[in-house]
Design an enzyme around this catalytic site. Sequence first.
Site, PDB file in Angstrom:
ATOM      1  N   LYS A  92       0.735  -1.116  -0.106  1.00 28.77           N
ATOM      2  CA  LYS A  92      -0.029   0.032  -0.030  1.00 28.77           C
ATOM      3  C   LYS A  92       0.918   1.268   0.065  1.00 28.77           C
ATOM      4  O   LYS A  92       1.867   1.027   0.629  1.00 28.77           O
ATOM      5  CB  LYS A  92      -1.017  -0.103   1.270  1.00 28.77           C
ATOM      6  CG  LYS A  92      -1.909   1.078   1.354  1.00 28.77           C
ATOM      7  CD  LYS A  92      -2.887   0.920   2.530  1.00 28.77           C
ATOM      8  CE  LYS A  92      -3.752   1.895   2.525  1.00 28.77           C
ATOM      9  NZ  LYS A  92      -4.825   1.727   3.927  1.00 28.77           N
TER      10      LYS A  92
ATOM     11  N   SER B   2      -9.811   2.023   2.722  1.00 24.81           N
ATOM     12  CA  SER B   2      -9.004   3.071   1.722  1.00 24.81           C
ATOM     13  C   SER B   2      -7.923   1.992   1.009  1.00 24.81           C
ATOM     14  O   SER B   2      -7.415   2.377  -0.113  1.00 24.81           O
ATOM     15  CB  SER B   2      -7.950   3.864   2.634  1.00 24.81           C
ATOM     16  OG  SER B   2      -7.226   3.269   3.509  1.00 24.81           O
TER      17      SER B   2
ATOM     18  N   SER C 268      -9.655  -0.320   6.758  1.00 23.43           N
ATOM     19  CA  SER C 268      -9.370  -0.243   5.583  1.00 23.43           C
ATOM     20  C   SER C 268      -8.595  -1.686   5.131  1.00 23.43           C
ATOM     21  O   SER C 268      -8.202  -1.520   3.841  1.00 23.43           O
ATOM     22  CB  SER C 268      -8.345   1.093   5.241  1.00 23.43           C
ATOM     23  OG  SER C 268      -9.032   2.093   5.461  1.00 23.43           O
TER      24      SER C 268
HETATM   25  N1  GLN Z   1     -12.918   4.103   5.937  1.00 19.55           N
HETATM   26  C1  GLN Z   1     -12.445   4.691   7.253  1.00 19.55           C
HETATM   27  C2  GLN Z   1     -12.116   6.134   7.007  1.00 19.55           C
HETATM   28  O1  GLN Z   1     -12.319   6.713   6.029  1.00 19.55           O
HETATM   29  C3  GLN Z   1     -11.032   3.839   7.559  1.00 19.55           C
HETATM   30  C4  GLN Z   1     -10.103   4.300   6.833  1.00 19.55           C
HETATM   31  C5  GLN Z   1      -8.847   3.440   7.209  1.00 19.55           C
HETATM   32  O2  GLN Z   1      -8.927   2.458   7.982  1.00 19.55           O
HETATM   33  N2  GLN Z   1      -7.772   3.930   6.857  1.00 19.55           N
HETATM   34  O3  GLN Z   1     -11.539   6.745   8.036  1.00 19.55           O
END
Ligand code: GLN
Length: 502
Positions: free
Chosen positions: A80, A155, A179
């Site tokens: 990532k 994400s 994410s």
């Molecule tokens: N979707 C969640 C957010 O927007 C989690 C993001 C993540 O785990 N980096 O904050």
Amino acid sequence: MSELITKSASELADLLADGQIKSVELTRAHLEQIQAVNPKVNAFLHVDADGALAAAADSDARRARGEVGSALDGIPIAIKDNFCTTGMPTTCGSRMLEGWVPPYDATAVQRLKEAGLVILGKTNMDEFAMGSSTETSAFGPSRNPWDLERVPGGSGGGSSAAVAACLTPLALGSDTGGSIRQPGAVTGTVGVKPTYGGVSRYGVVAMASSLDQPGPVTRTVLDSALLHEIIGGHDPMDSTSIAQSLPALADAAQRCDVRGLKVGVVKEFGGEGYEPDVEARFAEAVQWLQDGGAEVVEVSCPHFEYALAAYYLIMPAELSSNLARFDAVRYGLRLGDDGRNGMEAVTAITRGQGFGKEAKRRLIIGTYALSSGYHDQFYGSAQKVRTLVAGDFDRAFAQCDVLVSPTTPTVAFKLGERTGDPMAMYKADLCTIPSNLAGNASASFPIGLSAAGLPVGLQVIAPPMADDRCYQVGGFIEAKVESDTGPLLAKAAPIVGSKAVW
Ligand code: GLN
């Protein structure tokens, strides 16, 4: 298409060990698949073909000398784009860091290199990991290999899409609110959020430091366990790293037995907002556990209802502090530096153009929540809720070995469907966020498809440092899915299935 790309990392490791294949051949097969399919899924932001082939050649040479770095020596992996990597850009999906090449490797990356894995490149993500669809990436969204009109989650949608589309057998993700697990669920892959402190955060660009946790993204449960064993364990460079050795994860993944395990079904994760197909698949998975000899009970975690609200104060508060370092002086982008503008103006112009809309929204919320006079009212209250959520887990784990729930309330949604509605987007993480607030182990495993042929995930939650229990349940579920539907879902996702999209 080489059939090597559909194999799991552990199968490929056996072929390498038997001398039936070489890492260079394996790496080449994945690079070809990336070339053919990445334009459709936009999973990779950067591919390091030369570096990967050189690392593969090194691995083959090592093996020829009888020196093997680890069980996964010579296996390709994608990372990532918020892990620092020397020799490769790290953009975090943001214009703010476009072209920035870190001067050091994240601990997890360094451990991969020491273990002999072959790094293929960096994967797409929501900007600075803010989002549930990869649509906030400055470099265009990734697409779900099961249906290219749908999101791969976020994400870390790039890592999950890359694994689901067989561009790589393994990837790294980071999970702040879901994410790793939410993209895992909607792409039919395995995604593990280790116990907070179980995998070092050193060199992972911080989103919300008290919630962030790096972890594996794979197609099989054993692969995640093997990868977790390589990247996990104490790191003196991360002050929140747990100074304790990991439980035996790969052993747990292969146990395939849940007899006597006490499984709690979290009552609050279901009902309104949950798709009937998701609930049906989940009920089936719970039945498998029961049939397999687990004792299933219902548990109530009454404060989970407030977890999302608390998260959307704590996360932006930490984020606003972490992202203050992107000031146009220290890293990446600098705009408006024309000799007339002062430093504050240059910072303002750069941030104005360098950050996307979602990043700005959260920076403003976070700065406000921490401002003097409001700090206790917002941030302080959210921290109290966090303690209540952790208390719910403590009570539940006094009765149960693991908790289970659907990973996400819905299957993958369409691109653009939630971009104008932040609340709808945030709700994708309804089931995953409590584990980030409390810091316990949690993972998502594929359990089948909806009527429309889209993957559904089971979330398994275990107490801190009992990550092996997630793998134990995951291994059992995976064997069940395979015996019911064949290895399609668990091993190769859409690329070789009847629903192949290319
Ligand atoms: N979707 C969640 C957010 O927007 C989690 C993001 C993540 O785990 N980096 O904050």
